[in-house]
Design an enzyme around this catalytic site. Structure first.
Site, PDB file in Angstrom:
ATOM      1  N   ASP A  10       0.680  -1.124  -0.208  1.00 46.00           N
ATOM      2  CA  ASP A  10      -0.021   0.064   0.166  1.00 46.00           C
ATOM      3  C   ASP A  10       0.785   1.122  -0.033  1.00 46.00           C
ATOM      4  O   ASP A  10       2.048   1.134  -0.001  1.00 46.00           O
ATOM      5  CB  ASP A  10      -0.903   0.143   1.219  1.00 46.00           C
ATOM      6  CG  ASP A  10      -2.290   0.692   0.768  1.00 46.00           C
ATOM      7  OD1 ASP A  10      -2.329   1.734   0.580  1.00 46.00           O
ATOM      8  OD2 ASP A  10      -3.220  -0.125   1.117  1.00 46.00           O
TER       9      ASP A  10
ATOM     10  N   HIS B  66      -2.994   3.030  -4.551  1.00 49.15           N
ATOM     11  CA  HIS B  66      -2.427   2.567  -3.365  1.00 49.15           C
ATOM     12  C   HIS B  66      -0.693   2.028  -3.845  1.00 49.15           C
ATOM     13  O   HIS B  66      -0.412   1.019  -3.309  1.00 49.15           O
ATOM     14  CB  HIS B  66      -3.159   1.689  -2.796  1.00 49.15           C
ATOM     15  CG  HIS B  66      -4.344   1.991  -1.920  1.00 49.15           C
ATOM     16  ND1 HIS B  66      -4.593   2.500  -0.931  1.00 49.15           N
ATOM     17  CD2 HIS B  66      -5.603   1.827  -2.541  1.00 49.15           C
ATOM     18  CE1 HIS B  66      -5.927   2.806  -0.595  1.00 49.15           C
ATOM     19  NE2 HIS B  66      -6.443   2.256  -1.675  1.00 49.15           N
TER      20      HIS B  66
ATOM     21  N   GLU C 172      -9.775   2.589  -5.218  1.00 49.32           N
ATOM     22  CA  GLU C 172      -9.490   3.659  -4.824  1.00 49.32           C
ATOM     23  C   GLU C 172      -8.322   4.365  -5.773  1.00 49.32           C
ATOM     24  O   GLU C 172      -7.509   4.699  -5.173  1.00 49.32           O
ATOM     25  CB  GLU C 172      -9.157   3.968  -3.398  1.00 49.32           C
ATOM     26  CG  GLU C 172     -10.313   3.561  -2.491  1.00 49.32           C
ATOM     27  CD  GLU C 172     -10.092   3.665  -1.048  1.00 49.32           C
ATOM     28  OE1 GLU C 172     -10.907   3.915  -0.378  1.00 49.32           O
ATOM     29  OE2 GLU C 172      -8.954   3.177  -0.573  1.00 49.32           O
TER      30      GLU C 172
ATOM     31  N   TRP D 117     -17.207  -4.489  -1.749  1.00 43.58           N
ATOM     32  CA  TRP D 117     -17.001  -3.838  -0.430  1.00 43.58           C
ATOM     33  C   TRP D 117     -17.618  -2.536  -0.200  1.00 43.58           C
ATOM     34  O   TRP D 117     -18.083  -2.142   0.847  1.00 43.58           O
ATOM     35  CB  TRP D 117     -15.418  -3.441  -0.130  1.00 43.58           C
ATOM     36  CG  TRP D 117     -14.813  -2.462  -1.015  1.00 43.58           C
ATOM     37  CD1 TRP D 117     -14.460  -2.493  -2.224  1.00 43.58           C
ATOM     38  CD2 TRP D 117     -14.534  -0.979  -0.707  1.00 43.58           C
ATOM     39  NE1 TRP D 117     -13.837  -1.438  -2.770  1.00 43.58           N
ATOM     40  CE2 TRP D 117     -13.950  -0.434  -1.766  1.00 43.58           C
ATOM     41  CE3 TRP D 117     -14.513  -0.403   0.453  1.00 43.58           C
ATOM     42  CZ2 TRP D 117     -13.479   0.912  -1.713  1.00 43.58           C
ATOM     43  CZ3 TRP D 117     -14.109   1.000   0.758  1.00 43.58           C
ATOM     44  CH2 TRP D 117     -13.841   1.437  -0.400  1.00 43.58           C
TER      45      TRP D 117
ATOM     46  N   GLU E 280      -4.732   1.089   9.716  1.00 44.40           N
ATOM     47  CA  GLU E 280      -4.582   2.362  10.040  1.00 44.40           C
ATOM     48  C   GLU E 280      -4.316   2.404  11.621  1.00 44.40           C
ATOM     49  O   GLU E 280      -3.472   3.171  11.909  1.00 44.40           O
ATOM     50  CB  GLU E 280      -5.448   3.085   9.466  1.00 44.40           C
ATOM     51  CG  GLU E 280      -5.288   3.191   7.713  1.00 44.40           C
ATOM     52  CD  GLU E 280      -6.301   2.529   7.265  1.00 44.40           C
ATOM     53  OE1 GLU E 280      -6.971   1.319   7.922  1.00 44.40           O
ATOM     54  OE2 GLU E 280      -6.630   2.739   6.045  1.00 44.40           O
TER      55      GLU E 280
END
Ligand code: TNX
Length: 558
Positions: A219, A292, A358, A424, A501
């Site tokens: 990532d 990412h 993303e 998701w 995170e």
């Protein structure tokens, strides 16, 4: 303010740890006086078996009990012997002949039990014998997990439990899973998870009959797998200077000032894969692309869209969605396929996850070169380019006999032919893909994001946000009504996500995972018709004692 928050988090943690230890000690002591599982009411198997008929009486395991198994079944039988030995203080003897024994545990390989499939088992406990039948090794393994749960809680102790009678209630169980993909995702890219902690995590999954572990290996904040052809990925990409503390907000951001990182060597990976495979868990590696990608680009700037400008970018130190994206030039495609080739060497998984989520297209939009590429390939726009990019990976993986898995964002611009979709952003992506004939894994934020708070935010350690209490996980049905009846078999199963995170260490990982992963295990395994939250909670109360004995830092029940 941040420091206070941190302090109170740490304090909450140590309170939690002390409380767990005290309760664990009390429970182990109690367990030695009256064995909890000696009462069928408290056998409390999780996930709930398809059918279980209890009757009077017990089988008692003693050092004289023989385990009868041969060939493939013997491999699994040894796992029963290994798992019971520390708590019982003796190793049961394995014999291959089935001469009449007085008291025995027998593993019977069958190929005539179509109703239980490859992962199912039948467990028959009488006062004289325990017989486990299965078509395949996985079935034996799951039979063993159930048998462990039928024993007194002290069976889970890591040290010899004194004065326990190892009674198993008489019962006749037929059991098999509802779904073939019963998964969890861990995220060492955001906070590195040491190998030893991953192995512990795998043990806990196995107890719950979970069978798929996705490891999010790359990532913006870190690259965590050794790639021999591109050593900078881990020399540079596995380390970040510091880490954001607290949430993103408008004021000045705070950082911890501590270097963070780590990675798995290919030797580590082989060990993790072997360990998981012995527990019938498939490891699904995830290598993120095209977004990412910051840790990779910081290692090899020419992989990014603007190499000259990006030559000084560093592994990201904060959270959120970063705009650094791979440039889909021919040499980037070669680079990523080289990476996947090494990944396939160490991960035997049929499924290889390429992320795909993303991917912010700002750089693609701003670059004349990339725009020219879009025109040259006669693509409509950046979404079309993303789709083209994913298709390059899909055909590469297919050529090597593997299947591409991606987050539902890979639907943008058209799905690659063999792709499996992980839904998701709600269920829509999963529904559309299944109805179009693609396999899907349901992983919606609404029910499976275990990085979300599991209680009131002011009473919980800092989390990313959201709210996902235990009951909501339990109530999830991975087959939404909108999936056509003849497409339901495209739902491979369900997966819980432990994005990290705000999960800084392995203890906290366990805290966020359990008990929600136990609820997810039941969603993935048990028949929909037998779902009953109160019944689950009753079993879970007892089950938490097993988690304590295993020293899993689960969150206490409300
Ligand atoms: C979205 S889920 C992400 C992750 C974050 C997560 C935090 C997905 C495919 N992408 O990169 O860690 O949200 O909840």
């Amino acid at each position: 303010m941040q420091a206070n928050k941190k302090l109170s988090q740490t304090a909450a943690h140590s309170r939690l740890t002390i409380a767990h230890t005290v309760v664990a000690v009390i429970c182990l002591c109690l367990g030695t006086c009256f064995s909890a599982a000696s009462n069928p009411e408290t056998a409390s198997v999780i996930p709930r078996p398809v059918s279980a008929e209890y009757s009077e009486g017990f089988f008692t395991i003693t050092p004289a009990t023989r385990v009868i198994a041969k060939d493939k079944a013997a491999t699994e039988a040894l796992k029963l012997i290994d798992t019971l030995a520390p708590a019982m203080g003796f190793r049961l003897e394995l014999v291959t002949c089935s001469e009449p024994q007085d008291r025995f545990i027998k593993f019977e390989l069958s190929d005539k039990l179509p109703q239980i499939g490859d992962e199912g088992y039948m467990l028959d406990v009488t006062a004289k014998s325990i017989i486990i039948r299965a078509n395949q090794p996985a079935g034996f393994f799951y039979g063993i997990q159930t048998l462990r749960q039928l024993l007194p809680v002290s069976a889970f102790s890591k040290t010899k439990a004194k004065g326990v009678t190892w009674k198993v209630p008489c019962v006749n169980i037929t059991d098999h899973p509802r779904f073939k993909w019963r998964g969890l995702l861990v995220d060492p890219a955001r906070h590195f998870i040491p190998k030893s902690a991953l192995l512990r995590f795998i043990d806990a999954m196995a107890l719950h009959k979970l069978n798929s572990l996705q490891i999010h290996l790359t990532d913006d904040q870190g690259w965590r797998v050794e790639i021999k052809k591109y050593p900078k990925l881990t020399e540079v990409g596995a380390w970040r200077d510091e880490t954001l503390t607290g949430h993103l907000h408008n004021g000045p951001l705070r950082f911890d000032g501590r270097r963070h990182g780590g990675f798995y060597t290919q030797k580590d990976i082989r060990e993790i894969v072997r360990y998981a495979s012995a527990r019938h868990i498939n490891i699904v590696p995830e290598i993120e692309m095209p977004g990412h990608a910051r840790a990779a680009i910081s290692s090899y700037p020419h992989l990014g869209v603007f190499p000259a400008k990006q030559k000084d970018i560093k592994v990201w130190t904060r959270w959120g969605v970063c705009e650094h994206i791979f440039a889909p030039r021919p040499h980037t495609i070669v680079f990523l396929q080289d990476v996947l080739a090494e990944v396939m060497q160490v991960f035997p998984s049929e499924y290889i996850h390429i992320g795909g989520d993303e991917a912010v297209k700002n750089h693609w939009k701003a670059s004349e070169e990339i725009q020219a590429l879009i025109r040259a390939k006669h693509l409509k726009d950046e979404a079309g380019l993303q789709s083209w990019f994913i298709k390059q990976m899909d055909s590469f993986l297919a050529k090597h006999g593997r299947r591409l898995v991606g987050w539902d964002d890979i639907l943008q611009g058209g799905l690659a032919p063999g792709a499996v979709v992980m839904s998701w952003r709600g269920e829509a992506g999963g529904i559309a893909s299944a109805n179009a004939g693609h396999d899907v894994v349901m992983a919606p934020t609404s029910h499976t994001y275990f990085d979300y708070y599991q209680g009131l935010a002011n009473k919980e350690p800092l989390a990313i946000g959201g709210y996902l209490p235990l009951e909501r996980v339990y109530q999830y049905d991975p087959v939404p009504n909108a999936i056509d009846p003849d497409k339901v078999s495209h739902v491979l199963g369900v997966q819980g996500q432990l994005w990290s995170e705000y999960i800084p260490n392995p203890q906290h990982l366990e805290y966020m995972a359990y008990p929600r992963a136990a609820a997810l295990a039941e969603v993935g395994w048990s028949p929909k018709s037998s779902k009953d939250y109160d019944d689950f909670l009753n079993r879970l109360r007892h089950h938490t004692k097993r988690l304590q004995a295993m020293e899993i830092h689960y969150r206490s029940l409300d």
